[in-house]
Design a protein around this motif. Structure first.
Motif, PDB file in Angstrom:
ATOM      1  N   PHE A  81      57.268  88.560  69.891  1.00 43.89           N
ATOM      2  CA  PHE A  81      57.896  89.341  68.819  1.00 43.89           C
ATOM      3  C   PHE A  81      58.634  88.330  67.957  1.00 43.89           C
ATOM      4  O   PHE A  81      59.680  87.832  68.386  1.00 43.89           O
ATOM      5  CB  PHE A  81      58.861  90.369  69.388  1.00 43.89           C
ATOM      6  CG  PHE A  81      58.188  91.379  70.276  1.00 43.89           C
ATOM      7  CD1 PHE A  81      57.550  92.486  69.730  1.00 43.89           C
ATOM      8  CD2 PHE A  81      58.184  91.213  71.659  1.00 43.89           C
ATOM      9  CE1 PHE A  81      56.935  93.414  70.543  1.00 43.89           C
ATOM     10  CE2 PHE A  81      57.558  92.135  72.475  1.00 43.89           C
ATOM     11  CZ  PHE A  81      56.926  93.236  71.920  1.00 43.89           C
ATOM     12  N   ALA A  86      57.679  87.339  74.688  1.00 41.10           N
ATOM     13  CA  ALA A  86      57.978  88.322  75.733  1.00 41.10           C
ATOM     14  C   ALA A  86      57.052  88.127  76.925  1.00 41.10           C
ATOM     15  O   ALA A  86      57.431  88.309  78.078  1.00 41.10           O
ATOM     16  CB  ALA A  86      57.841  89.732  75.178  1.00 41.10           C
ATOM     17  N   ASN A 107      65.185  90.965  85.067  1.00 43.35           N
ATOM     18  CA  ASN A 107      65.322  91.649  83.782  1.00 43.35           C
ATOM     19  C   ASN A 107      64.823  90.721  82.674  1.00 43.35           C
ATOM     20  O   ASN A 107      65.246  89.578  82.591  1.00 43.35           O
ATOM     21  CB  ASN A 107      66.794  91.999  83.507  1.00 43.35           C
ATOM     22  CG  ASN A 107      67.365  92.961  84.526  1.00 43.35           C
ATOM     23  OD1 ASN A 107      68.450  92.770  85.035  1.00 43.35           O
ATOM     24  ND2 ASN A 107      66.618  94.010  84.844  1.00 43.35           N
ATOM     25  N   GLY A 108      63.928  91.249  81.873  1.00 43.39           N
ATOM     26  CA  GLY A 108      63.399  90.443  80.771  1.00 43.39           C
ATOM     27  C   GLY A 108      62.206  89.588  81.156  1.00 43.39           C
ATOM     28  O   GLY A 108      61.743  88.772  80.374  1.00 43.39           O
ATOM     29  N   ALA A 109      61.670  89.785  82.358  1.00 41.11           N
ATOM     30  CA  ALA A 109      60.535  88.973  82.814  1.00 41.11           C
ATOM     31  C   ALA A 109      59.238  89.327  82.080  1.00 41.11           C
ATOM     32  O   ALA A 109      58.289  88.557  82.090  1.00 41.11           O
ATOM     33  CB  ALA A 109      60.343  89.130  84.317  1.00 41.11           C
ATOM     34  N   GLY A 110      59.214  90.504  81.458  1.00 37.15           N
ATOM     35  CA  GLY A 110      58.031  90.874  80.691  1.00 37.15           C
ATOM     36  C   GLY A 110      57.242  92.033  81.287  1.00 37.15           C
ATOM     37  O   GLY A 110      56.150  92.359  80.814  1.00 37.15           O
ATOM     38  N   LYS A 111      57.789  92.696  82.299  1.00 36.49           N
ATOM     39  CA  LYS A 111      57.069  93.777  82.978  1.00 36.49           C
ATOM     40  C   LYS A 111      56.745  94.931  82.032  1.00 36.49           C
ATOM     41  O   LYS A 111      55.598  95.366  81.927  1.00 36.49           O
ATOM     42  CB  LYS A 111      57.902  94.301  84.173  1.00 36.49           C
ATOM     43  CG  LYS A 111      58.298  93.240  85.167  1.00 36.49           C
ATOM     44  CD  LYS A 111      59.174  93.787  86.281  1.00 36.49           C
ATOM     45  CE  LYS A 111      60.520  94.332  85.838  1.00 36.49           C
ATOM     46  NZ  LYS A 111      61.479  93.334  85.328  1.00 36.49           N
ATOM     47  N   SER A 112      57.794  95.427  81.344  1.00 36.27           N
ATOM     48  CA  SER A 112      57.572  96.587  80.472  1.00 36.27           C
ATOM     49  C   SER A 112      56.680  96.220  79.295  1.00 36.27           C
ATOM     50  O   SER A 112      55.912  97.055  78.812  1.00 36.27           O
ATOM     51  CB  SER A 112      58.907  97.133  79.960  1.00 36.27           C
ATOM     52  OG  SER A 112      59.670  97.621  81.043  1.00 36.27           O
ATOM     53  N   THR A 113      56.769  94.983  78.845  1.00 38.15           N
ATOM     54  CA  THR A 113      55.907  94.549  77.744  1.00 38.15           C
ATOM     55  C   THR A 113      54.446  94.615  78.177  1.00 38.15           C
ATOM     56  O   THR A 113      53.583  95.103  77.442  1.00 38.15           O
ATOM     57  CB  THR A 113      56.277  93.112  77.314  1.00 38.15           C
ATOM     58  OG1 THR A 113      57.670  93.079  76.980  1.00 38.15           O
ATOM     59  CG2 THR A 113      55.454  92.657  76.135  1.00 38.15           C
ATOM     60  N   TYR A 167      51.718  98.288  72.308  1.00 36.48           N
ATOM     61  CA  TYR A 167      51.691  96.948  71.716  1.00 36.48           C
ATOM     62  C   TYR A 167      50.272  96.412  71.832  1.00 36.48           C
ATOM     63  O   TYR A 167      49.534  96.802  72.740  1.00 36.48           O
ATOM     64  CB  TYR A 167      52.597  95.981  72.480  1.00 36.48           C
ATOM     65  CG  TYR A 167      54.072  96.275  72.476  1.00 36.48           C
ATOM     66  CD1 TYR A 167      54.673  97.003  71.459  1.00 36.48           C
ATOM     67  CD2 TYR A 167      54.870  95.789  73.513  1.00 36.48           C
ATOM     68  CE1 TYR A 167      56.033  97.246  71.476  1.00 36.48           C
ATOM     69  CE2 TYR A 167      56.237  96.029  73.534  1.00 36.48           C
ATOM     70  CZ  TYR A 167      56.813  96.761  72.523  1.00 36.48           C
ATOM     71  OH  TYR A 167      58.157  97.007  72.542  1.00 36.48           O
ATOM     72  N   HIS A 201      63.085  97.639  90.818  1.00 42.29           N
ATOM     73  CA  HIS A 201      63.952  96.539  91.245  1.00 42.29           C
ATOM     74  C   HIS A 201      64.363  96.716  92.697  1.00 42.29           C
ATOM     75  O   HIS A 201      65.138  95.944  93.220  1.00 42.29           O
ATOM     76  CB  HIS A 201      65.201  96.476  90.355  1.00 42.29           C
ATOM     77  CG  HIS A 201      64.917  95.925  88.997  1.00 42.29           C
ATOM     78  ND1 HIS A 201      64.594  94.609  88.798  1.00 42.29           N
ATOM     79  CD2 HIS A 201      64.852  96.507  87.781  1.00 42.29           C
ATOM     80  CE1 HIS A 201      64.362  94.399  87.505  1.00 42.29           C
ATOM     81  NE2 HIS A 201      64.500  95.548  86.877  1.00 42.29           N
ATOM     82  N   THR A 235      65.926  95.885  71.244  1.00 43.44           N
ATOM     83  CA  THR A 235      64.738  95.099  71.577  1.00 43.44           C
ATOM     84  C   THR A 235      64.902  94.359  72.902  1.00 43.44           C
ATOM     85  O   THR A 235      63.979  93.707  73.364  1.00 43.44           O
ATOM     86  CB  THR A 235      64.415  94.056  70.480  1.00 43.44           C
ATOM     87  OG1 THR A 235      65.434  93.045  70.478  1.00 43.44           O
ATOM     88  CG2 THR A 235      64.324  94.691  69.108  1.00 43.44           C
ATOM     89  N   SER A 282      65.243  93.911  77.014  1.00 40.55           N
ATOM     90  CA  SER A 282      64.642  94.616  78.143  1.00 40.55           C
ATOM     91  C   SER A 282      65.654  95.614  78.692  1.00 40.55           C
ATOM     92  O   SER A 282      66.857  95.486  78.454  1.00 40.55           O
ATOM     93  CB  SER A 282      64.237  93.619  79.226  1.00 40.55           C
ATOM     94  OG  SER A 282      65.360  93.245  79.996  1.00 40.55           O
ATOM     95  N   GLY A 302      67.048  96.219  81.555  1.00 39.96           N
ATOM     96  CA  GLY A 302      68.151  95.680  82.347  1.00 39.96           C
ATOM     97  C   GLY A 302      69.156  94.936  81.491  1.00 39.96           C
ATOM     98  O   GLY A 302      70.367  94.997  81.726  1.00 39.96           O
TER      99      GLY A 302
END
Ligand code: ATP
Ligand code: MG
Length: 502
Positions: free
Chosen positions: A17, A22, A42-48, A57, A202, A398, A400, A402
């Motif tokens: 992005f 991401a 948190n922010g590792a890219g799972k939801s992306t 996306y 988690h 924008t 994540s 967590g």
């Protein structure tokens, strides 16, 4: 073992992005007839990764196959049509429509009254619920359903569409134990029907109880895929954070002083009764109990979000005006709510603005905000909580999931309250930062802050609390000192099986 077929496969998928990468190398292969966990900080890219599969996306690079065929979804409708169903933490039902209408949304007969197949739809909804082993009235509106029931409806929708891939992104975060059990039973039966499931959580206990395989991501990259039967929590944590996380609950000894918060005979008919307790300076009091026992409701009443019928709340000996969060704040209280995304984050403001939003008056002189002070304050708290954001002006929405939570926690800690009420401090927070949050709470108690910590995680309660109050059906059923608190004693009190101490 039977030879399973890979139904969903992503290999080296990338997504950026702007300048934020991401996903660097999103890689996972989900087999039909199996449940595959996806874990990472948190922010590792799972939801992306999930959103790419869902068609929300589009990837920048890499391969994405469904049932062995290359796919490239440009809309969620395409993803759905190809047999992918995604259950998000917060379901997206239409509140005014009935349960049945929600399940058949977009697939109703085109008769302009929309009524032609009403009975058939209703029967099918009933059959779906029977198959999933749940009892939900197909005619009732979706409004007012519990999150758990709403998720079941999303699943029923997926089943009725005959989805071959079902993805659940942190589905259990808002569920009680019984509801989690029901969800898992449904997930297992869908697996046994040969569907491929992906499960993000988690909570390691859930991953181990439910899944067959687990893929670990770190910083947007694939790290490893393990068979659940051949891995351990420690090994997963090591893969997730790239270092060993030794002490999960590093509780420091604090000097416990005078009472800060005194709650007397708080009463709210039908919600909670006879609530009396004290939190002293330097003390961490755990508020345990099952989901629905009334813990969050007590917290909201003490902080003035909700009214109560009778009783009294005092801070440092002064009565706090009921029903007024402003008065509560002025008295030195802060409440970090459970649902941090809904209650406390301004999603289209920057991270820094969010963190300093409650202390703006402290940073303002003659109507002008001291930008430098604001920046320093925001940076201090963002660093303390390890908020993973490109910059302080990054738009909070924008981040994540967590990391959004961490911003809300930071915002309230920045107010430096005398008494902090924190509801489920580490829900949705990854294993590495969990210990950071605990360390921070412990440190704050060390400075003399009193902390009331609502938590459903027993290890957290047992590890952090100097004293545990256990609620059961709207009442405090027992108070247990740290030295006496064990999983058994807390669970017994939480389920109403109080042991009488003579
Ligand atoms: N729409 C977006 N715009 C900018 N950055 C984004 C966007 N969506 C995600 N990101 C960034 O991508 C990274 C990965 O986020 P993602 O939501 O995939 O993490 P996650 O593994 O699901 O974390 P969590 O466990 O906290 O839910 C984060 O740094 C996030 O800030
Ligand atoms: Mg996420």
């Amino acid at each position: 073992m039977t030879s399973s077929q890979v139904v969903l496969e992503l290999r080296d998928v990338q997504k950026s992005f702007g300048s934020v990468v991401a996903l660097r190398s999103g890689t996972i292969a989900v087999e039909s007839g199996s449940i595959h966990a996806l874990v990472g900080e948190n922010g590792a890219g799972k939801s992306t990764l999930v959103k790419i599969v869902a068609g929300l996306y589009q990837r920048d690079a890499g391969t994405f196959q469904l049932g062995g065929e290359d796919v490239n979804f440009t809309s969620t409708a395409q993803s759905k049509a190809a047999g992918v169903a995604v259950i998000y933490q917060e379901p997206t039902l239409f509140p005014d429509l009935s349960v049945t209408e929600n399940i058949f949304m977009g697939r109703q007969p085109t008769n302009r009254f929309g009524r032609i197949n009403r009975a058939a739809m209703r029967d099918e909804a009933k059959a779906l619920f029977a198959r999933l082993g749940v009892n939900i009235d197909p005619d009732r509106p979706a409004e007012g359903l519990s999150i758990a029931d709403q998720q079941v409806i999303e699943i029923a929708k997926a089943v009725s569409l005959n989805a071959r891939v079902l993805i659940m992104d942190e589905p259990t975060a808002a569920l009680s134990g019984v509801e989690v059990d029901r969800l898992f039973a449904i997930a297992r039966s869908l697996r046994d029907e040969g569907r491929g499931l992906m499960f993000i959580s988690h909570r390691f206990d859930e991953v181990f109880a439910l899944c067959d395989k687990v893929t670990v991501m770190r910083d947007g990259s694939y790290i490893a895929t393990n068979l659940i039967s051949e891995t351990t929590v420690d090994a997963l944590v090591q893969q997730m954070v790239g270092r060993e996380v030794t002490e999960l609950f590093p509780k420091q000894e604090a000097v416990i002083g005078e009472p800060v918060l005194v709650v007397e005979d708080l009463e709210s008919p039908g919600i909670f009764h006879d609530i009396s307790f004290t939190v002293r300076s330097g003390e961490i009091v755990g508020l345990a109990g099952l989901v629905g026992a009334g813990r969050s409701e007590v917290a909201r009443a003490v902080f003035g979000v909700d009214k109560y019928k009778s009783g009294r709340v005092t801070v440092d000996g002064k009565t706090v005006k009921p029903g007024s969060p402003v008065a509560a704040m002025q008295a030195g209280l802060a409440l970090i709510p459970e649902d941090r995304r809904k209650q406390g984050l301004v999603v289209d403001s920057g991270v820094g603005e969010n963190i300093t939003s409650v202390i703006l008056n402290q940073l303002t002189k003659l109507g002008v905000i001291n930008g430098r002070k604001q920046h320093d304050e925001a940076r201090e708290w963002a660093t303390k909580l390890e908020v993973k954001a490109q910059a302080l002006d990054t738009i909070a929405g924008t981040l994540s999931g967590g990391n959004q939570q961490k911003v809300v926690i930071a915002k309230w800690l920045a107010t430096n309250p005398k008494l902090l009420i924190i509801d489920e401090p580490t829900r949705g927070i990854d294993v590495g930062t969990k210990s950071e949050v605990h360390r921070l709470l412990s440190q704050l108690a060390g400075t003399g802050m009193g902390i009331l910590m609502i938590s459903s995680e027993l290890p957290e309660v047992l590890g952090m609390a100097d004293r545990v109050l256990v609620m059961h059906e709207g009442r405090i059923s027992q108070e247990i000192d740290r030295s006496q608190a064990t999983s058994e004693s807390v669970m017994r009190a939480a389920t109403g099986a109080v042991t009488v101490v003579l």
